[in-house]
Motif scaffolding. Structure first.
Motif, PDB file in Angstrom:
ATOM      1  N   PRO B 140       0.818  -1.211   0.000  1.00  0.00           N
ATOM      2  CA  PRO B 140       0.000   0.000   0.000  1.00  0.00           C
ATOM      3  C   PRO B 140       0.860   1.273   0.000  1.00  0.00           C
ATOM      4  N   SER B 141       0.297   2.367  -0.544  1.00  0.00           N
ATOM      5  CA  SER B 141       1.045   3.628  -0.509  1.00  0.00           C
ATOM      6  C   SER B 141       0.319   4.698   0.298  1.00  0.00           C
ATOM      7  N   SER B 142      -0.778   4.323   0.959  1.00  0.00           N
ATOM      8  CA  SER B 142      -1.459   5.263   1.848  1.00  0.00           C
ATOM      9  C   SER B 142      -2.121   4.456   2.950  1.00  0.00           C
ATOM     10  N   GLN B 144      -5.264   4.590   3.735  1.00  0.00           N
ATOM     11  CA  GLN B 144      -6.513   4.051   3.190  1.00  0.00           C
ATOM     12  C   GLN B 144      -6.260   2.777   2.373  1.00  0.00           C
ATOM     13  N   GLU B 145      -5.202   2.834   1.567  1.00  0.00           N
ATOM     14  CA  GLU B 145      -4.926   1.647   0.755  1.00  0.00           C
ATOM     15  C   GLU B 145      -4.470   0.470   1.630  1.00  0.00           C
ATOM     16  N   ASP B 148      -7.674  -1.090   2.733  1.00  0.00           N
ATOM     17  CA  ASP B 148      -8.332  -1.832   1.644  1.00  0.00           C
ATOM     18  C   ASP B 148      -7.582  -3.124   1.309  1.00  0.00           C
ATOM     19  N   LEU B 149      -6.242  -3.021   1.259  1.00  0.00           N
ATOM     20  CA  LEU B 149      -5.450  -4.208   0.901  1.00  0.00           C
ATOM     21  C   LEU B 149      -5.429  -5.231   2.031  1.00  0.00           C
ATOM     22  N   ARG B 237      -1.882  -6.357  -9.582  1.00  0.00           N
ATOM     23  CA  ARG B 237      -2.468  -5.048  -9.269  1.00  0.00           C
ATOM     24  C   ARG B 237      -1.399  -3.967  -9.395  1.00  0.00           C
ATOM     25  N   GLU B 239      -0.922   0.670 -10.374  1.00  0.00           N
ATOM     26  CA  GLU B 239      -1.582   1.945 -10.645  1.00  0.00           C
ATOM     27  C   GLU B 239      -0.648   2.803 -11.497  1.00  0.00           C
ATOM     28  N   ILE B 281       1.335  -2.543  -7.165  1.00  0.00           N
ATOM     29  CA  ILE B 281       0.649  -2.724  -5.875  1.00  0.00           C
ATOM     30  C   ILE B 281       0.859  -4.161  -5.401  1.00  0.00           C
TER      31      ILE B 281
END
Lengths: 255, 355
Positions: B140-142, B144-145, B148-149, B237, B239, B281
Motif C-alpha cells: 500500500p502507498s497510503s 486508506q490503501e 483496503d489491501l 495489481r 496503478e 501494488i
C-alpha cells in the motif's frame, strides 16, 4: 473379565491400523498405545487434535486415529497454543522427544507452560537423538557415549542433563507435571495413570499438563531391547526420579 | 461510514477486524508495536483472540496452529521479526495454510535501524524461507490503501490457501491519515473442509508440509507452482500516475516511495518535464506484462526505478523490460527517505538534462 481381555488384545480406536516405523524394542509403541487408550477411555477421539514433532515420532500422525498437525522442530507447543486458543472446546496434545522439547524447543515449552496453555504434552525422554542417528541430547547422561560425545558426555563443556519436569515445575503458573517410565509393566500402569490424569486436567480446562516418559533407544544405545530396559532402570531412573512434581491442587493447598 | 483520522498501524488492526479476522498473535517490535497495543484493547471487545508470544519464531507457529482451525488469523511485525518468521512461512506455504502477515519495514540488514525502509523486497517476493514457494505480497502507498489491501489480503489468503503479506515501510505504519472503513464488518467465514475440526464421521485430517516420498513432495510443489500461475494471471495489481503518450520517462516505485515520486512528477510537470509513474501494488505477482507494455511505448526514452533500498525491485524491472530502454536507479537506505528534490535530480540525470 472377558471384556477386559478383549480391550487388552484389541487395538484402541484412537490408534490407526498402520504398522509403525519404530525400531524393534523401542518403547514409542507402548507410549502411543497409552495415549490412545486414554483418548478412548475419556471418549475424546472425535474432538482431539495432535501435534507431531520432528524426531523419531515425526510420523506420529500416521499412527493415531485423530486429527493432526506436523510441527517444525521444537515448535509443537506454539502450534498447540494457536490451535487451542481458537478451539478451546477441542482436546490438544503434543508428542515430543527430548531433542525437540528440551533443546531446540526449550523457549516454546517454557512459555506455553508459563502461560498455562490448556493442552497436554507427552514428552518422551530417551537421552539421545534417535532419528538423526544417536547424537548427544540435552538429556544425555553424564559420561554417556553418543556419536557426538564419543568419549562420553563431558559435563564441563556440555553441562548436566536437563531435568525438564523439575525445571517446568519451578514455574509459578499452576500445572500438572509428572515423570513416568515404560520399562516395566508396573511403571507402564503408572505412566498410563499419569497420562490419563494429564488429559483429565485438560478436559476440565484446569491447567497445562505434561508427562515426561522415560523411554529406550536400543538402536542408538547399542543395546538389545531387554538390556535397554535394564539400562534405563539402572542409569536413567536415578538421574530422572519418577513422580508427580506439580499439580494444580498444590496451589490451592498453599493458599 | 464517516472518515476517521487514524495512524496507519491502528488502521491496519481495525481493517483486519473488518475482514472478520479476530485472531492475532504477535511480538512487539518498532515501528509497528501500536498494532498489538491497539488490538490488545480492541480484540476482547469483538470476542477475538490476542496472544503476545514469546518470540516471532513462536508467532509463526501459533499462526500455523491457529490457521489449522480454518479461522482467519494474522500477525504484524517489522523486518527483524519477519526474518524470524520465515521458517514458519515456508511451513505454512507448504501446508497450504491461509494466513496474513504485515511487515512494516525498517532499515536492515541485521538489527539495522528503526526508520522506514524498503529493503525486505527480496525476502518478501523471492521467498525468505526454504523450498519452492511464493507468498502474495501487497504494497500500500497510503493508510486508506493499507486498510483496503488488508481486507483483500484475507480474501486472497482464503481463496488460494496461501500466506499473504502486506508490506509497508515505517511511514505507512506511523503516519496519520483519514481513512474510511466498510459499512459492514464481515462475519468470520465458517471453517473450511480442510480444517482440523475433530474426526467426527470422517477420517482424520493431517495438516503438514512433510512428504518423505519424493513423488509426493514433487506433487505438492507442482500444486503450489500451479497455484502461483493462477495468481500471476488473476491477481496482478498496479496503478499508473500521469502516464500519457508524451512522457519521455517512466518511474517505477511502490509504497511511500511512489507518493514521493508523485510529488516530484507534479513539480517536474511545472518545469515542462513530462514523467509518468508505474506503481506496482502487488509485488508478487509482479506486473510483468503491464510494465513491458508501458516500457515499449515509443515516447518512453528512459526509465528510472526509485526505492528506499540500494536496489531490489529493480531486478524485477530489469527482468520485465528485457533491455528495451535504458534503466536508471535512485535509492536511499538505512532509514533515509529520498526527497522529491532528490527524485527530480535523478530524473533529470537519467534524461541527460543538466542541473
Amino acid at each position: 473379565m472377558a471384556q477386559d481381555v478383549d480391550i487388552i488384545l484389541s487395538r484402541p480406536k484412537a490408534l490407526s491400523d498402520n504398522i509403525t516405523h519404530y525400531c524393534p524394542g523401542c518403547t514409542h509403541g507402548i507410549i502411543h498405545r497409552l495415549v490412545a487408550e486414554t483418548i478412548d477411555e475419556l471418549g475424546i477421539r472425535e474432538r482431539t487434535a495432535g501435534v507431531a514433532p520432528v524426531g523419531c515420532s515425526v510420523l506420529a500422525y500416521n499412527y493415531f486415529n485423530v486429527d493432526f498437525m506436523e510441527a517444525a522442530h521444537g515448535r509443537a507447543p506454539a502450534m498447540a497454543t494457536g490451535f487451542k486458543r481458537l478451539r478451546p472446546d477441542m482436546i490438544v496434545f503434543t508428542y515430543q522427544g527430548d531433542g525437540d522439547l528440551a533443546s531446540i524447543g526449550m523457549g516454546e515449552i517454557i512459555h506455553a507452560a508459563n502461560r498455562g496453555e490448556k493442552f497436554t504434552v507427552i514428552f518422551v525422554n530417551n537421552a539421545i537423538y534417535g532419528m538423526t542417528g544417536g547424537q548427544m541430547a540435552p538429556t544425555t547422561l553424564p559420561g554417556q557415549k553418543t556419536t557426538t560425545s564419543p568419549l562420553g558426555r563431558d559435563v564441563t563443556t556440555a553441562g548436566y542433563p536437563i531435568r525438564m519436569a523439575e525445571l517446568l515445575s519451578s514455574l509459578r503458573t499452576p500445572a500438572y507435571i509428572a515423570r513416568a517410565a515404560v520399562h516395566d509393566p508396573m511403571y507402564i500402569i503408572d505412566a498410563k495413570r499419569k497420562i490419563k490424569r494429564a488429559f483429565s486436567y485438560q478436559i476440565a480446562n484446569k491447567c497445562f499438563s505434561l508427562v515426561e516418559v522415560l523411554s529406550t533407544c536400543p538402536t542408538n544405545w547399542g543395546l538389545s531391547p531387554t538390556v535397554s530396559l535394564e539400562w534405563l532402570e539402572k542409569n536413567m531412573r536415578p538421574y530422572y526420579p519418577l513422580g508427580t512434581f506439580k499439580t494444580p491442587e498444590d496451589e490451592v493447598e498453599k493458599k | 461510514m464517516a472518515k476517521k483520522l487514524m495512524k496507519g498501524n491502528e488502521a491496519i488492526g481495525e481493517a483486519a477486524i473488518c475482514a472478520g479476522a479476530t485472531n492475532y498473535f504477535a511480538y512487539p517490535i518498532t515501528p509497528q508495536s501500536e498494532v498489538a497495543e491497539y488490538l490488545s484493547r480492541r480484540l476482547p471487545e469483538v470476542g477475538g483472540v490476542f496472544v503476545q508470544a514469546e518470540s516471532e519464531v513462536a508467532v509463526g507457529y501459533m499462526l500455523f496452529g491457529a490457521a489449522s482451525t480454518g479461522k482467519r488469523v494474522f500477525t504484524t511485525s517489522s523486518s527483524p521479526g519477519i526474518s524470524l518468521m520465515q521458517e514458519a512461512l515456508s511451513y505454512m506455504a507448504g501446508a497450504h495454510l491461509p494466513v496474513v502477515l504485515v511487515n512494516i519495514m525498517r532499515g536492515g540488514p541485521g538489527l539495522g535501524g528503526i526508520l522506514p525502509a524498503q529493503s525486505d523486497y527480496f525476502q518478501a517476493t523471492k521467498g525468505g524461507g526454504h523450498g519452492d514457494y511464493h507468498i502474495i505480497v501487497l504494497a500500500p502507498s497510503s493508510v486508506q490503501e493499507a486498510v483496503d489491501l488488508m481486507i483483500l489480503a484475507f480474501d486472497l489468503a482464503d481463496k488460494y490457501r496461501t500466506p499473504v503479506m502486506l508490506i509497508g515501510d515505517g511511514m505507512i505504519g506511523q503516519m496519520m491519515e483519514s481513512v474510511e472503513f466498510p459499512e459492514q464488518y464481515q462475519t468470520p467465514p465458517s471453517p473450511k473442509e480442510w480444517a482440523l475440526t475433530g474426526a467426527v464421521g470422517r477420517k482424520p485430517v493431517v495438516i503438514k508440509s512433510l512428504f518423505l516420498d519424493p513423488i509426493a513432495l514433487e506433487k505438492n510443489s507442482l500444486e503450489l507452482a500451479k497455484k502461483y500461475e493462477i495468481i500471476k494471471a488473476d491477481e496482478v495489481r498496479y496503478e499508473l500516475y500521469k502516464v500519457n503518450d508524451k512522457n519521455k520517462l517512466l518511474i517505477f516505485a511502490y509504497g511511500t516511495m511512489a507518493r514521493i515520486c508523485q510529488t516530484a512528477i507534479d513539480e517536474l510537470e511545472e518545469e515542462g518535464i513530462g514523467v509518468g509513474l508505474f506503481r506496482p501494488i502487488s509485488l508478487f505477482p509482479f506486473p510483468q506484462k503491464e510494465i513491458y507494455r508501458e516500457v515499449i511505448k515509443p515516447n518512453i526514452k528512459a526509465l528510472l526505478t526509485v526505492e528506499m533500498s540500494v536496489g531490489q525491485m529493480i531486478e524485477d524491472i530489469e527482468r520485465c523490460i528485457v533491455g528495451q530502454k535504458p534503466l536508471g536507479f535512485y535509492g536511499r537506505t538505512g532509514g533515509i527517505v529520498p526527497s522529491p528534490d532528490e527524485v527530480k535530480a535523478a530524473v533529470k540525470k537519467q534524461l541527460g538534462l543538466g542541473k
